[in-house]
Write an enzyme that holds these catalytic residues in place. Structure first.
Site, short mmCIF file in Angstrom:
data_model
loop_
_atom_site.label_atom_id
_atom_site.label_comp_id
_atom_site.label_asym_id
_atom_site.label_seq_id
_atom_site.Cartn_x
_atom_site.Cartn_y
_atom_site.Cartn_z
CB SER A 176 -8.92 -102.98 -7.43
OG SER A 176 -9.19 -102.34 -8.67
CG ASP A 177 -14.69 -99.66 -6.16
OD1 ASP A 177 -15.05 -99.65 -7.36
OD2 ASP A 177 -15.45 -99.25 -5.26
CD1 TRP A 178 -12.59 -95.66 -11.50
CD2 TRP A 178 -14.00 -96.86 -12.77
NE1 TRP A 178 -12.61 -95.10 -12.75
CE2 TRP A 178 -13.47 -95.81 -13.55
CE3 TRP A 178 -14.90 -97.74 -13.36
CZ2 TRP A 178 -13.81 -95.60 -14.89
CZ3 TRP A 178 -15.26 -97.54 -14.69
CH2 TRP A 178 -14.71 -96.48 -15.44
N GLY A 179 -10.17 -97.91 -10.00
CA GLY A 179 -9.00 -97.06 -9.77
C GLY A 179 -8.45 -97.11 -8.36
#
Ligand code: NOJ
Length: 749
Positions: free
Chosen positions: A291-294
Site C-alpha cells: 500500500s502507499d503510506w497509510g
C-alpha cells in the site's frame, strides 16, 4: 551512514541492546520450484499472527507521511515475527542490528528493508523528469543501477521506484518524479529503470527490488492537487495510464505500490478491479503489492471504509498485500480471518508473494547479505558514480532558446553569475534525497569557476531570492552585470517547491526573478538564463527576451559541472522536453496529444466559433519533444517499404539524418502517427518510436524504424487493443511541433 542524532529513538534503543551480529551461514541459491516448496513448508508452520506479520511494514522514522498513531511496540513485534518489512532504516549498522532482532523470532524470517531511492542514494542523479529529458535509455538504466548499487551496499533491499505515473498537469508537485506526459516514452523509461534497479535477475548484491508506483492513475489527480480524486474513462486509463505499469511488470518489476487517489469513486488501495482483475488477473503478475503510506487507513476519511478493520478487510480483498504504516492489518486481520470476514487463502497468497521475494533476494541463505561494512564503504566512495551522474546531468539539460548562437560561450573575459540559484547546492538535488552530503554538490558557480580557467573572471551577485518581493539586491546585480561580457542568470524553484504534497496553483517563475531578468536585460549584456525546477514553469518574458535559455531541472550532484560543460560547449546539449510547457495557467492541462475537434483552428487567428481561446493561442510555449542543439540536423529520404500493410504485417520506415552544422551533436528522431479515421476519435499525433543518434559534423546516418501492427493499435470501444483498417499519417521530426517528413500508409482490411 546515519549520524546517531538522526536515528530514531527506536533505532538508538535497539543499538544499545547488543553487539552487531555476525554473518549467517551461506548456502546455495534455490530454484523457483524449491522456493515454492519452502514457502509451502513455512506457511504450514506459521500461526495466523505470523502470517499477518509478514504483511506489516513500519517506518524507522516518520518521514514521508503523518505518523499512524500506531500503538504497536515495534521492537517486540519484530522479535515475535509480527513485522515483514521496515522502511526508512538505512546503513549497514542499522539494518544489521534490526535484522538480528527479526532473526530472534520463532521462524527466523528475515525483514525486507525498503527506502525511497528515487534518483540516487548517496550520489544524486538528476530528478527523474530531468533524466526523462535525455531520452537516453542506457543512461537512465545506468543511473538506476548506480543508485541500486549504493543502496544495496548500505543494507537496502527494495526501492519505492520507479514512479511510472503519467503526469500531464505541472501543478502536481510529483511530476518531478515521473517520466513526463507521454505513454510511449514513459513505458520505455519504466522498463529501463526497472532493469537498472534490479538487473536481469534478483539475488545479486548490486541490485535491489524495484516498485512500480502508484497503481494507478495517481498522476491524473483532479486539478493537479495531490491525493485528489481521479475520474477517467476506461479508454484513457488503458491507453494512457496503464501501459508504463504493464511495461514495468513485463520487465519483471518485483513489486507494485497502490495509490492514494480514488479511481472513479474507489480508492486505488481498495480497488480489486486494479489489483486483482488487472494486475494479478489479466497480467498474471507474480510480485506483491504494497500500500502507499497509510493508504489502507485513509480509506476511512475517504468515506469508503467504516474503520480500520473495515479498511483492512477491503484492502486485502482488493489485493493489497502489504500494509505500509496503517497498522491496520496488524491490529485487525487475524481477527477478521478468525471471524470469516477475510479469506485465509487471500492472506496466504499475500504471504507467499512476500516470502517469494525474500527467497529470490537470497535473504534466507544470508539475511545480512546486503549489510557488509566493507562493501558499503567501498561502493559509496566509488568515483565512477559521480562520472555517471555528470553524464546523466549533461544529457538531461534542454536548450530551449539560443538566439544569435549566444551559446556556447566563446571564452568570455568575464562572466557575471547571478541569481538565487547560482550558488545553490541543496536545491540542485531536488526532492527525495537519501544520504547525499549536500555540501558536496557542485553548484553552477562552482562548475563555471572550475571550467573558466585563468583567462575568464567569474563575478557573482545573488540579485534576489527565489521567493519573496525584495528587490534590494537588484542594483548590485546590475552593477555586476555591467562589468562582465556575458550574464549567466540562474533562477527557478527551490528544491522543496516540487515533490510529494507540493502542488502549486501558480507555476509562473516565483517571486521577482523575472523582474531581475528585466533589470539585467536593460544593461544590454547578453543574458543566458539557466532555469532549475522540478516541473515545467511559465516564464514568458525570459522566453521572449533572453539570448539563450537552458532548462536544467534539478541536475543532481554534478549539476554545476554538467551545466558548465554545456555552457562552454564541451558538451552539445541534446535533451528534449518530456512534458509540454504551457504559455499560461489557463491552458493546463495541456499535452501534445491534442484532438482535431469538430471545429479546428486551421489558420492562426481564425478562432470565431472554433475550438480556441479568445485570449491565447492553443499552442504551448514549448512543445513536447522540443530541444535545440549547437548544431543543425537535416531530415531526408523518407522511405516506407510498403505503403499498404496487410493485417499483422510490419513496415520498415527509413530516413536519413545529416548533421549540417559545425560540431558533433545528438538528435532524438521522433516518429509520430495519426489514425485518420477510427471507431474512436484519435489524437493528432502519438509518439510511437524514437531513436537517439549522434552525428559528427557532415555525417549522415540512416535511421530505420519497424512499424509493427502493435504501433497502429489502440483501445477500441470494446476496450480491445486492435488496429483498424484505414489510412494513417506518419510523421518524423525533431519535436512534436517540428515535423520534418511526412507520409501516409494504409492498413488493409
Ligand atoms: C508516500 C509516497 O506517495 C510514496 O511514493 C512513497 O514511496 C511512500 N510515501 C514511502 O515513503
Amino acid at each position: 551512514m546515519l549520524s546517531s542524532n538522526s536515528r530514531s529513538f527506536f533505532l538508538a534503543a535497539l543499538l544499545l541492546t547488543g553487539a552487531l551480529p555476525t554473518t549467517a551461514q551461506k548456502t546455495k541459491p534455490l530454484d523457483a520450484a524449491a522456493i515454492e516448496q519452502r514457502i509451502t513448508g513455512l506457511l504450514q508452520q506459521m500461526t495466523l499472527e505470523e502470517k499477518v506479520g509478514q504483511l506489516n511494514q513500519y517506518s524507522g522514522r516518520e518521514v514521508t507521511g503523518p505518523a499512524s498513531n500506531r500503538k504497536t511496540d515495534l521492537l517486540n513485534s519484530i522479535r515475535s515475527g509480527q513485522v515483514g518489512s521496515m522502511l526508512n532504516v538505512k546503513g549497514v549498522q542499522d539494518t544489521r542490528a534490526i535484522q538480528a532482532e527479526a532473526l530472534k523470532s520463532r521462524l527466523k524470517i528475515p525483514l525486507l528493508f525498503s527506502l525511497d531511492v528515487i534518483h540516487g542514494y548517496q550520489t544524486v542523479f538528476p530528478i527523474p523528469l530531468g533524466e526523462a529529458a535525455s531520452w537516453d535509455l542506457a543512461a537512465i538504466r545506468e543511473s538506476a543501477h548506480v543508485a541500486a548499487r549504493e543502496a544495496a551496499a548500505s543494507g537496502i533491499h527494495w526501492t519505492f521506484a520507479p514512479m511510472v505515473d503519467i503526469g500531464r498537469d505541472p501543478r502536481w508537485g510529483r511530476v518531478m518524479e515521473g517520466a513526463g506526459e507521454d505513454t510511449y516514452l514513459g513505458a520505455q523509461i519504466a522498463r529501463a529503470r526497472v532493469l537498472g534497479f534490479q538487473g536481469e535477475k534478483l539475488g545479486g548484491t548490486d541490485a535491489i527490488m524495484a516498485c512500480a508506483k502508484h497503481f494507478a492513475a495517481y498522476g491524473a489527480a483532479l486539478a493537479g492537487r495531490d491525493y485528489n480524486v481521479v475520474d477517467m474513462s476506461e479508454q484513457q486509463l488503458w491507453e494512457v495510464y496503464l501501459p508504463p505499469f504493464k511495461a514495468a511488470a513485463d520487465a519483471g518489476v518485483a513489486t507494485f505500490m497502490n495509490s492514494f487517489n480514488t479511481l472513479n469513486g474507489v480508492p486505488a488501495t481498495g480497488s480489486s478491479y486494479l489489483q486483482r482483475d488487472i494486475l494479478k488477473g489479466q497480467w498474471n503478475y507474480p510480485g506483491f503489492v504494497v500500500s502507499d503510506w497509510g493508504s489502507i487507513a485513509e480509506m476511512v476519511p475517504w468515506g469508503y471504509a467504516r474503520d480500520k478493520a473495515d479498511a483492512a478487510q477491503k484492502a486485502l480483498a482488493a489485493g493489497s498485500d502489504m500494509d505500509m504504516e496503517s497498522d491496520a492489518y496488524h491490529t485487525t486481520l487475524a481477527q477478521l480471518v478468525k471471524s470469516g470476514q477475510s479469506d485465509e487463502k487471500q492472506l496466504d497468497d499475500a504471504v507467499r508473494r512476500i516470502l517469494r521475494k525474500k527467497f529470490e533476494l537470497g535473504l534466507f541463505e544470508d539475511p545480512y547479505k546486503f549489510s557488509d561494512l566493507k562493501r558499503e564503504k567501498k561502493v559509496l566512495n566509488d568515483p565512477q558514480h559521480r562520472v555517471a551522474a555528470r553524464d546523466a546531468a549533461r544529457k538531461s539539460i534542454v536548450l530551449l532558446e539560443n538566439r544569435n548562437n549566444t551559446l556556447p560561450l566563446a571564452q568570455p573575459r568575464s562572466i557575471a553569475v547571478i541569481g538565487p540559484l547560482a550558488k545553490a547546492k541543496r536545491d540542485l538535488a531536488g526532492s527525495w534525497i537519501v544520504l547525499a552530503d549536500t555540501t558536496q554538490i557542485t553548484s553552477l558557480h562552482d562548475g563555471l569557476s572550475k571550467r573558466a580557467g585563468k583567462n575568464t573572471q567569474i563575478r557573482y551577485a545573488k540579485g534576489c531570492e527565489v521567493e519573496g518581493s525584495s528587490r534590494a539586491g537588484f542594483a548590485a546585480a546590475v552593477e555586476t552585470a555591467k562589468t562582465a561580457d556575458v550574464v549567466v542568470l540562474a533562477v527557478g524553484e527551490t528544491w522543496d517547491m516540487s515533490g510529494e504534497a507540493k502542488s502549486r496553483t501558480d507555476i509562473r517563475l516565483p517571486g521577482v526573478q523575472e523582474e531581475l531578468f528585466q533589470a539585467l536585460k536593460a544593461t544590454g549584456k547578453p543574458i543566458v538564463v539557466v532555469l532549475m525546477a522540478g516541473r515545467p514553469l511559465i516564464f514568458n518574458t525570459i522566453a521572449d527576451q533572453a539570448d539563450a535559455v537552458l532548462y536544467g531541472w534539478f541536475p543532481g550532484s554534478e549539476g554545476g559541472t554538467a551545466l558548465a560543460d554545456v555552457l562552454f560547449g564541451d558538451y552539445n546539449p541534446g535533451g528534449k522536453l518530456p512534458s509540454t510547457f504551457p504559455r499560461n495557467m489557463g491552458q493546463i492541462p495541456l499535452n501534445y496529444q491534442q484532438y482535431n475537434t469538430g471545429r479546428p483552428v486551421t489558420k492562426p487567428g481564425d478562432i470565431r466559433y472554433k475550438s480556441a481561446y479568445i485570449d491565447a493561442p492553443n499552442t504551448p510555449r514549448y512543445a513536447f519533444g522540443h530541444g535545440l542543439s549547437y548544431t543543425t540536423f537535416k531530415y531526408d529520404a523518407l522511405k516506407i517499404d510498403k505503403a499498404s500493410l496487410a493485417a499483422g504485417q510490419s513496415a520498415q520506415v527509413q530516413l536519413t539524418v545529416t548533421n549540417t552544422g559545425k560540431v558533433a551533436g545528438e538528435e532524438v528522431v521522433q516518429l509520430y502517427l495519426r489514425d485518420l479515421v477510427a471507431s474512436v476519435a484519435r489524437p493528432l499525433k502519438e509518439l510511437k518510436d524514437f531513436q537517439k543518434i549522434s552525428l559528427r559534423p557532415g555525417e549522415t546516418k540512416t535511421v530505420t524504424f519497424t512499424l509493427t501492427p502493435d504501433k497502429l493499435a489502440f483501445y477500441n470501444r470494446q476496450l480491445q487493443w486492435a488496429a483498424e483498417p484505414g489510412e494513417f499519417q506518419l510523421m518524423l521530426g525533431s519535436a512534436s511541433d517540428d515535423i520534418r517528413l511526412e507520409s501516409r500508409l494504409t492498413l488493409l482490411p
